[in-house]
Design a protein around this motif. Structure first.
Motif, PDB file in Angstrom:
ATOM      1  N   PRO A  59       0.637  -1.871   0.348  1.00  0.00           N
ATOM      2  CA  PRO A  59       0.142  -0.244  -0.268  1.00  0.00           C
ATOM      3  C   PRO A  59       0.919   1.336  -0.029  1.00  0.00           C
ATOM      4  O   PRO A  59       2.122   0.892   0.175  1.00  0.00           O
ATOM      5  CB  PRO A  59      -0.946   0.345   1.360  1.00  0.00           C
ATOM      6  N   ASP A  60       0.690   2.627  -0.595  1.00  0.00           N
ATOM      7  CA  ASP A  60       0.806   3.577  -0.374  1.00  0.00           C
ATOM      8  C   ASP A  60       2.056   4.050  -1.622  1.00  0.00           C
ATOM      9  O   ASP A  60       1.902   5.456  -2.360  1.00  0.00           O
ATOM     10  CB  ASP A  60       1.797   3.987   0.405  1.00  0.00           C
ATOM     11  N   MET A  61       2.912   3.414  -2.293  1.00  0.00           N
ATOM     12  CA  MET A  61       3.683   3.572  -3.074  1.00  0.00           C
ATOM     13  C   MET A  61       4.536   1.256  -3.780  1.00  0.00           C
ATOM     14  O   MET A  61       3.958   0.300  -2.576  1.00  0.00           O
ATOM     15  CB  MET A  61       4.757   4.274  -2.421  1.00  0.00           C
ATOM     16  N   SER A  62       4.887   1.812  -4.665  1.00  0.00           N
ATOM     17  CA  SER A  62       5.743   0.356  -5.191  1.00  0.00           C
ATOM     18  C   SER A  62       6.948  -0.221  -4.344  1.00  0.00           C
ATOM     19  O   SER A  62       7.717   0.894  -2.950  1.00  0.00           O
ATOM     20  CB  SER A  62       5.712   0.250  -6.334  1.00  0.00           C
ATOM     21  N   GLY A  63       7.042  -0.896  -4.085  1.00  0.00           N
ATOM     22  CA  GLY A  63       8.337  -1.524  -3.451  1.00  0.00           C
ATOM     23  C   GLY A  63      10.092  -0.740  -3.996  1.00  0.00           C
ATOM     24  O   GLY A  63      10.037  -0.388  -2.947  1.00  0.00           O
ATOM     25  N   LEU A  64       9.549  -0.701  -4.653  1.00  0.00           N
ATOM     26  CA  LEU A  64      10.658   0.255  -5.914  1.00  0.00           C
ATOM     27  C   LEU A  64      10.424   1.234  -6.210  1.00  0.00           C
ATOM     28  O   LEU A  64      11.311   2.139  -4.975  1.00  0.00           O
ATOM     29  CB  LEU A  64      11.049  -0.427  -7.352  1.00  0.00           C
ATOM     30  N   GLU A  65       9.636   1.986  -5.076  1.00  0.00           N
ATOM     31  CA  GLU A  65       9.931   3.803  -4.847  1.00  0.00           C
ATOM     32  C   GLU A  65      10.150   3.562  -3.538  1.00  0.00           C
ATOM     33  O   GLU A  65      11.283   4.238  -3.280  1.00  0.00           O
ATOM     34  CB  GLU A  65       8.427   3.898  -4.904  1.00  0.00           C
ATOM     35  N   LEU A  66       9.710   3.040  -2.724  1.00  0.00           N
ATOM     36  CA  LEU A  66       9.992   2.367  -1.529  1.00  0.00           C
ATOM     37  C   LEU A  66      11.734   2.309  -1.166  1.00  0.00           C
ATOM     38  O   LEU A  66      12.721   3.226  -0.577  1.00  0.00           O
ATOM     39  CB  LEU A  66       9.770   1.383  -0.620  1.00  0.00           C
ATOM     40  N   GLN A  67      11.590   1.941  -1.905  1.00  0.00           N
ATOM     41  CA  GLN A  67      13.710   0.884  -1.895  1.00  0.00           C
ATOM     42  C   GLN A  67      14.482   2.480  -2.960  1.00  0.00           C
ATOM     43  O   GLN A  67      15.037   2.904  -1.835  1.00  0.00           O
ATOM     44  CB  GLN A  67      14.226   0.377  -3.408  1.00  0.00           C
ATOM     45  N   THR A  68      13.706   2.905  -3.769  1.00  0.00           N
ATOM     46  CA  THR A  68      14.785   4.538  -4.641  1.00  0.00           C
ATOM     47  C   THR A  68      14.457   5.751  -2.715  1.00  0.00           C
ATOM     48  O   THR A  68      15.613   6.383  -2.393  1.00  0.00           O
ATOM     49  CB  THR A  68      13.470   5.369  -4.999  1.00  0.00           C
ATOM     50  N   LEU A  69      13.566   5.262  -1.813  1.00  0.00           N
ATOM     51  CA  LEU A  69      13.942   6.732  -0.270  1.00  0.00           C
ATOM     52  C   LEU A  69      14.554   6.077   0.645  1.00  0.00           C
ATOM     53  O   LEU A  69      15.237   6.957   1.122  1.00  0.00           O
ATOM     54  CB  LEU A  69      11.755   6.238   0.094  1.00  0.00           C
ATOM     55  N   CYS A  70      14.156   4.537   0.771  1.00  0.00           N
ATOM     56  CA  CYS A  70      15.383   4.117   1.589  1.00  0.00           C
ATOM     57  C   CYS A  70      17.033   4.287   1.494  1.00  0.00           C
ATOM     58  O   CYS A  70      17.715   4.914   2.557  1.00  0.00           O
ATOM     59  CB  CYS A  70      15.247   2.912   1.961  1.00  0.00           C
ATOM     60  N   ALA A  71      17.062   4.592  -0.194  1.00  0.00           N
ATOM     61  CA  ALA A  71      18.572   4.651  -0.463  1.00  0.00           C
ATOM     62  C   ALA A  71      18.799   6.556  -0.147  1.00  0.00           C
ATOM     63  O   ALA A  71      19.899   6.606   0.292  1.00  0.00           O
ATOM     64  CB  ALA A  71      18.816   5.090  -2.181  1.00  0.00           C
ATOM     65  N   ASP A  72      18.106   7.426   0.273  1.00  0.00           N
ATOM     66  CA  ASP A  72      18.757   8.750   0.356  1.00  0.00           C
ATOM     67  C   ASP A  72      18.639   8.166   2.248  1.00  0.00           C
ATOM     68  O   ASP A  72      18.770   9.747   2.082  1.00  0.00           O
ATOM     69  CB  ASP A  72      17.463   8.603  -0.066  1.00  0.00           C
ATOM     70  N   ARG A  73      18.107   7.579   2.869  1.00  0.00           N
ATOM     71  CA  ARG A  73      18.348   7.982   4.180  1.00  0.00           C
ATOM     72  C   ARG A  73      19.736   7.368   4.662  1.00  0.00           C
ATOM     73  O   ARG A  73      20.310   6.988   4.249  1.00  0.00           O
ATOM     74  CB  ARG A  73      17.818   7.048   4.869  1.00  0.00           C
ATOM     75  N   PRO A  74      20.246   8.442   6.068  1.00  0.00           N
ATOM     76  CA  PRO A  74      21.558   7.517   5.983  1.00  0.00           C
ATOM     77  C   PRO A  74      21.151   6.624   6.971  1.00  0.00           C
ATOM     78  O   PRO A  74      20.474   5.892   7.261  1.00  0.00           O
ATOM     79  CB  PRO A  74      21.176   9.191   7.792  1.00  0.00           C
TER      80      PRO A  74
END
Length: 207
Positions: A59-74
């Motif tokens: 839900p909310d977004m695809s796993g690929l989209e979440l993966q991209t957001l995770c890559a920007d985290r410290p």
């Protein structure tokens, strides 16, 4: 003290979450489970080493989209996809974005455990390197502008006399700054000081 590993499971299927949690508990690995991408993003970003087990369709977004957001985290963590809907194009895209593995459900228990173990060890190494870089940056930030100029002169191979002439300061002032640089950078030798500086330079070029 070595921090215990923590695995984040992002999957909208409660049965999958419970199954993975029980499996990892059998080898003494803690888990946090989330039913959606938003649940995961709203949770605190833990400092424990680990990985993210991520469904492709959530839900909310695809796993690929979440993966991209995770890559920007410290202190980012390796992502392992687990999905029943994967295809070659999607798996290739996920791997190109840095996924540690792309597993198709139902996943063999032993393969999942081995993949998680490898991801955790990778993350431990990445965190150690991250901490080393942050410590080095913090030491460099302690240097005054003049001390940085002296450091650059040292790295370029200049003698105290040459650095003094270039910066138009006294020989004794260069010696003082040089001692401060060695102390603040915690370098045990000139060779180590140069290696530390070159590491900072290399990181700056990659940033």
């Amino acid at each position: 003290m070595t921090l215990k590993a923590l695995v984040h499971v992002v999957d909208d299927d409660a049965a999958v979450r419970d199954s993975v949690q029980a499996l990892l508990a059998s080898i003494d690995i803690d888990t946090l489970c989330y039913a959606s991408a938003r649940d995961f993003l709203d949770a605190p970003n833990t400092m424990q080493p680990g990985c993210i087990l991520l469904d492709l369709r959530i839900p909310d977004m695809s796993g690929l989209e979440l993966q991209t957001l995770c890559a920007d985290r410290p202190q980012r963590k390796p992502v392992i996809f687990m999905t029943g809907y994967g295809d070659v194009d999607v798996s290739v895209r996920a791997m190109r974005q840095g996924a540690a593995e792309f597993l198709t459900k139902p996943v063999n228990d032993e393969r999942l455990l081995q993949t998680v173990r490898e991801a955790i060890e990778l993350n431990r190494a990445e965190q150690a390197e991250y901490n080393r870089r942050e410590t080095l940056r913090a030491r460099f930030d302690l240097l005054s502008e003049r001390e940085r100029q002296v450091l650059e002169g040292i790295v370029e191979g200049g003698s105290n006399k040459q650095i003094a002439q270039t910066l138009r300061i006294s020989h004794k002032t260069v010696e003082l700054h040089r001692g401060n640089v060695m102390s603040k950078m915690r370098a045990g030798s000139l060779a180590e000081l140069v290696r530390l500086y070159m590491g900072l330079e290399s990181e700056a070029r990659l940033a």
